[in-house]
Design a protein around this motif. Structure first.
Motif, PDB file in Angstrom:
ATOM      1  N   GLY A  56       0.793  -1.217   0.000  1.00  0.00           N
ATOM      2  CA  GLY A  56       0.000   0.000   0.000  1.00  0.00           C
ATOM      3  C   GLY A  56       0.820   1.257   0.000  1.00  0.00           C
ATOM      4  O   GLY A  56       0.270   2.361   0.137  1.00  0.00           O
ATOM      5  N   GLU A  57       2.145   1.116  -0.147  1.00  0.00           N
ATOM      6  CA  GLU A  57       3.030   2.275  -0.217  1.00  0.00           C
ATOM      7  C   GLU A  57       3.111   2.770  -1.670  1.00  0.00           C
ATOM      8  O   GLU A  57       3.108   1.973  -2.610  1.00  0.00           O
ATOM      9  N   PRO A  58       3.208   4.087  -1.864  1.00  0.00           N
ATOM     10  CA  PRO A  58       3.257   4.599  -3.239  1.00  0.00           C
ATOM     11  C   PRO A  58       4.592   4.293  -3.927  1.00  0.00           C
ATOM     12  O   PRO A  58       5.658   4.574  -3.381  1.00  0.00           O
ATOM     13  N   ILE A  59       4.523   3.700  -5.101  1.00  0.00           N
ATOM     14  CA  ILE A  59       5.699   3.534  -5.961  1.00  0.00           C
ATOM     15  C   ILE A  59       6.004   4.857  -6.659  1.00  0.00           C
ATOM     16  O   ILE A  59       7.156   5.265  -6.809  1.00  0.00           O
ATOM     17  N   ASP A  60       4.950   5.529  -7.077  1.00  0.00           N
ATOM     18  CA  ASP A  60       5.055   6.796  -7.799  1.00  0.00           C
ATOM     19  C   ASP A  60       3.691   7.451  -7.749  1.00  0.00           C
ATOM     20  O   ASP A  60       2.703   6.871  -7.262  1.00  0.00           O
ATOM     21  N   ALA A  61       3.597   8.660  -8.248  1.00  0.00           N
ATOM     22  CA  ALA A  61       2.320   9.378  -8.342  1.00  0.00           C
ATOM     23  C   ALA A  61       2.263  10.080  -9.683  1.00  0.00           C
ATOM     24  O   ALA A  61       3.276  10.561 -10.207  1.00  0.00           O
ATOM     25  N   GLY A  62       1.077  10.111 -10.275  1.00  0.00           N
ATOM     26  CA  GLY A  62       0.923  10.752 -11.576  1.00  0.00           C
ATOM     27  C   GLY A  62      -0.504  10.662 -12.052  1.00  0.00           C
ATOM     28  O   GLY A  62      -1.440  10.613 -11.248  1.00  0.00           O
ATOM     29  N   LEU A  63      -0.674  10.616 -13.351  1.00  0.00           N
ATOM     30  CA  LEU A  63      -2.002  10.568 -13.960  1.00  0.00           C
ATOM     31  C   LEU A  63      -2.341   9.141 -14.369  1.00  0.00           C
ATOM     32  O   LEU A  63      -1.489   8.412 -14.879  1.00  0.00           O
ATOM     33  N   ALA A  64      -3.584   8.772 -14.182  1.00  0.00           N
ATOM     34  CA  ALA A  64      -4.084   7.468 -14.610  1.00  0.00           C
ATOM     35  C   ALA A  64      -5.244   7.689 -15.572  1.00  0.00           C
ATOM     36  O   ALA A  64      -6.107   8.535 -15.333  1.00  0.00           O
ATOM     37  N   LEU A  65      -5.233   6.941 -16.669  1.00  0.00           N
ATOM     38  CA  LEU A  65      -6.308   7.023 -17.662  1.00  0.00           C
ATOM     39  C   LEU A  65      -6.815   5.625 -17.943  1.00  0.00           C
ATOM     40  O   LEU A  65      -6.033   4.718 -18.250  1.00  0.00           O
ATOM     41  N   PHE A  66      -8.134   5.467 -17.864  1.00  0.00           N
ATOM     42  CA  PHE A  66      -8.776   4.176 -18.099  1.00  0.00           C
ATOM     43  C   PHE A  66      -9.674   4.279 -19.328  1.00  0.00           C
ATOM     44  O   PHE A  66     -10.503   5.175 -19.434  1.00  0.00           O
ATOM     45  N   PHE A  67      -9.474   3.343 -20.270  1.00  0.00           N
ATOM     46  CA  PHE A  67     -10.274   3.295 -21.489  1.00  0.00           C
ATOM     47  C   PHE A  67     -10.990   1.948 -21.513  1.00  0.00           C
ATOM     48  O   PHE A  67     -10.367   0.918 -21.795  1.00  0.00           O
ATOM     49  N   PRO A  68     -12.289   1.907 -21.196  1.00  0.00           N
ATOM     50  CA  PRO A  68     -12.997   0.616 -21.196  1.00  0.00           C
ATOM     51  C   PRO A  68     -13.200   0.090 -22.611  1.00  0.00           C
ATOM     52  O   PRO A  68     -13.323   0.847 -23.572  1.00  0.00           O
ATOM     53  N   ALA A  69     -13.235  -1.234 -22.728  1.00  0.00           N
ATOM     54  CA  ALA A  69     -13.508  -1.862 -24.019  1.00  0.00           C
ATOM     55  C   ALA A  69     -14.953  -1.570 -24.442  1.00  0.00           C
ATOM     56  O   ALA A  69     -15.827  -1.423 -23.595  1.00  0.00           O
ATOM     57  N   PRO A  70     -15.216  -1.457 -25.734  1.00  0.00           N
ATOM     58  CA  PRO A  70     -14.276  -1.584 -26.846  1.00  0.00           C
ATOM     59  C   PRO A  70     -13.701  -0.249 -27.310  1.00  0.00           C
ATOM     60  O   PRO A  70     -13.010  -0.209 -28.325  1.00  0.00           O
ATOM     61  N   ALA A  71     -13.982   0.837 -26.594  1.00  0.00           N
ATOM     62  CA  ALA A  71     -13.567   2.176 -27.030  1.00  0.00           C
ATOM     63  C   ALA A  71     -12.153   2.473 -26.552  1.00  0.00           C
ATOM     64  O   ALA A  71     -11.927   3.347 -25.715  1.00  0.00           O
ATOM     65  N   SER A  72     -11.199   1.704 -27.074  1.00  0.00           N
ATOM     66  CA  SER A  72      -9.798   1.908 -26.718  1.00  0.00           C
ATOM     67  C   SER A  72      -8.934   1.601 -27.920  1.00  0.00           C
ATOM     68  O   SER A  72      -9.416   1.103 -28.944  1.00  0.00           O
ATOM     69  N   TYR A  73      -7.648   1.853 -27.790  1.00  0.00           N
ATOM     70  CA  TYR A  73      -6.719   1.616 -28.894  1.00  0.00           C
ATOM     71  C   TYR A  73      -6.715   0.148 -29.304  1.00  0.00           C
ATOM     72  O   TYR A  73      -6.761  -0.184 -30.490  1.00  0.00           O
ATOM     73  N   THR A  74      -6.698  -0.755 -28.336  1.00  0.00           N
ATOM     74  CA  THR A  74      -6.643  -2.181 -28.635  1.00  0.00           C
ATOM     75  C   THR A  74      -8.015  -2.820 -28.789  1.00  0.00           C
ATOM     76  O   THR A  74      -8.113  -3.966 -29.234  1.00  0.00           O
ATOM     77  N   GLY A  75      -9.075  -2.119 -28.389  1.00  0.00           N
ATOM     78  CA  GLY A  75     -10.401  -2.714 -28.361  1.00  0.00           C
ATOM     79  C   GLY A  75     -10.680  -3.463 -27.079  1.00  0.00           C
ATOM     80  O   GLY A  75     -11.771  -4.009 -26.892  1.00  0.00           O
ATOM     81  N   GLU A  76      -9.689  -3.498 -26.165  1.00  0.00           N
ATOM     82  CA  GLU A  76      -9.833  -4.134 -24.860  1.00  0.00           C
ATOM     83  C   GLU A  76      -9.801  -3.067 -23.774  1.00  0.00           C
ATOM     84  O   GLU A  76      -9.573  -1.884 -24.064  1.00  0.00           O
TER      85      GLU A  76
END
Length: 450
Positions: A56-76
């Motif tokens: 539960g310790e932070p490795i790093d901090a930044g931005l997270a982006l989630f693209f649900p299927a099928p509307a993503s680059y890979t379709g997944e």
């Protein structure tokens, strides 16, 4: 490849940087995101998050982006973690994803999944790699045109024209009792003519695109001390090769990449061609002749002051490969003022230059652009590979054979079979019909994380 697996890789180049991106794709992405981020981010919204390890310790901090299927680059389902670009940080994030059930992605696997999930066709997928590897602005533009579907549209247009031809021919086969001879119809001949012209335009665009991607190989050949190394340095714009008054200074092949108006060239300086020489010079000449045989064009450099009649080329001509085009470059014209130079009426094209003063170099550059077909394609080039040209050539060959069968034998079944083979060859370009082995070779050339 098992597409039910979740894959992970760094999507930014190795090394230190301000920002590093880790990309995940697959069914376990929501589960992994919830554990690493504490919650699943809202779809397609950049959210600040801490990237947590197993404690539960932070490795790093930044931005997270989630693209649900099928509307993503890979379709997944896709997750991107945008953190700091330290190699240890990125590897720690990847290791955490591996602990949670992901596996490391293979080269090109994200784009391969996009292709398999019908997000783009094979020509567009290859254009992505070409865009990343582009070595000039023109190559970037050509790759973008292919990525946006221009090359695929050309191929589809050819395919539709072939389908129309097949439909017409097979209708004649299915209704042989009709009084009208469909196979002798003038309209069919006109359709074949239109398809031939269509093939010519697409092949020319693809040929130029292949040159933009791979570059044209130009070999400088000629006698010792003709000024080949000086000409190389003048074209390159810097001292790429050693130049001395001593004949035979260049013993090995010197390769220099240059660009002329955005067109990439690989210019090779070679050992001087002559009869005598020690074992080192003989090896240099052997290598020179080998490169000449692989060249797209040979610039045969002649010392215009010492050899204004071009005897060096006449002596060497029989040993040059017939299939490799040659341009005669009469160098040192600043020292040959008033001398009658080699005949310009017959034989290979000739240019008069001075590598020392720069006279005639602009004309030489323009000539090389013309040899690459830079000004012959309307609308610009599209990014293309050798396999595309091979498939187009096979498709055109089958179409020409179909027309021959039509003219000579009125053999409707053979015409239809040749047109079917032509259509199959075109389908290999966009991936509608492509073997798994070919797909493996194509995507293995991509970078990891793409």
């Amino acid at each position: 490849m098992t597409r039910t697996e979740t894959i992970v890789a760094a999507a930014t180049p190795p090394g230190r940087g301000g920002i590093g991106i880790v990309r995940l794709s697959g069914p376990k992405v929501p589960e992994i995101a919830a554990v690493m981020l504490g919650e699943l981010p809202a779809p397609r919204h950049a959210a600040f998050a801490r990237f947590l390890d197993a404690r539960g310790e932070p490795i790093d901090a930044g931005l997270a982006l989630f693209f649900p299927a099928p509307a993503s680059y890979t379709g997944e389902h896709v997750l991107e973690l945008h953190g700091h670009g330290g190699p240890l940080v990125l590897e720690a994030l990847i290791a955490r994803a591996l602990e949670l059930g992901a596996r490391r992605a293979r080269a090109g696997e994200f784009t391969q999944r996009a292709f398999l999930n019908d997000k783009l066709d094979l020509a567009q997928a290859e254009a992505i790699a070409d865009l990343i590897d582009a070595g000039s602005r023109e190559a970037v533009r050509a790759a973008m045109r292919s990525l946006q579907g221009e090359f695929s549209a050309m191929v589809r247009g050819l395919t539709e024209a072939l389908i129309d031809l097949r439909t017409y021919v097979e209708a004649a086969i299915d209704f042989p009792e009709e009084e009208i001879d469909f196979l002798a119809d003038r309209e069919l001949a006109e359709r074949f003519q239109a398809v031939r012209e269509h093939f010519g335009g697409v092949l020319e665009s693809a040929r130029l695109g292949r040159l933009l991607r791979d570059g044209m190989t130009v070999v400088l050949a000629g006698r010792p001390n003709a000024g080949k190394s000086s000409l190389l340095n003048r074209l390159a714009g810097y001292d790429a090769a050693i130049v001395t008054p001593i004949p035979g200074t260049t013993r090995d092949v010197v390769r220099v990449p240059i660009a002329i108006d955005g067109m990439p060239l690989h210019v090779l300086d070679t050992a001087g061609l002559h009869r005598a020489g020690d074992s080192i010079e003989e090896e240099g000449m052997r290598r020179a002749r080998a490169e000449i045989g692989r060249a797209d064009r040979v610039l045969f450099v002649i010392d215009a002051a010492e050899d204004p009649a071009g005897e060096a080329f006449r002596e060497e001509r029989a040993r040059l490969p017939e299939e490799v085009p040659v341009t005669l470059v009469l160098n040192k014209c600043d020292l040959a003022a008033g001398l009658p130079l080699a005949d310009t009426v017959s034989g290979p094209p000739r240019l008069h230059v001075s590598a020392l003063t720069g006279a005639g170099i602009d004309e030489l550059r323009a000539h090389l652009l013309g040899c690459m077909g830079f000004q012959t394609v309307e609308g610009g080039a599209i990014s293309a590979r050798a396999r595309h040209l091979e498939s187009l050539a096979r498709a055109r060959g089958h179409t020409e054979e179909a027309e021959r069968q039509l003219i000579e034998r009125r053999a409707g079944e053979l015409v239809a079979e040749e047109l079917r083979a032509a259509q199959a060859a075109l389908s290999e370009i966009t991936g509608e019909f492509t073997s798994d082995d070919l797909l493996g070779r194509i995507f293995s050339s991509f970078c990891i994380g793409k």
